[in-house]
Enzyme design. Structure first.
Site: not given
Length: 84
Positions: A39-40
């Site tokens: 996930l960013c």
């Protein structure tokens, strides 16, 4: 950035990325990069704090508290905060 070298010669001649070219010349470029989380948000928080997600608290996309949109624990300083 390195993908620019693979573009057609016409696009290369246009010099469409002068700022990226300057950053590359004055800074560091890498061929491989790895992330600690898919996930960013946790990955970006790790770059800003220098800690793993389990330490800084941004382990997913939901904020830790209502007043903290980043997900990073309130008691952890980020590099931009330290450099202000």
């Amino acid at each position: 950035y390195r993908g620019k070298a693979r573009l057609s010669p016409l696009i290369k001649q246009l010099n469409v990325t002068p700022h990226l070219d300057r950053l590359s010349k004055e800074g560091i470029t890498t061929d491989n990069a790895y992330t600690i989380n898919a996930l960013c948000t946790p990955s970006r928080a790790s770059l800003l704090t220098g800690f793993y997600p389990n330490k800084h608290g941004a382990t997913h996309l939901k904020p830790v508290s209502k007043g903290n949109a980043s997900g990073v624990h309130d008691y952890i300083e980020t590099y931009p905060e330290v450099l202000q």
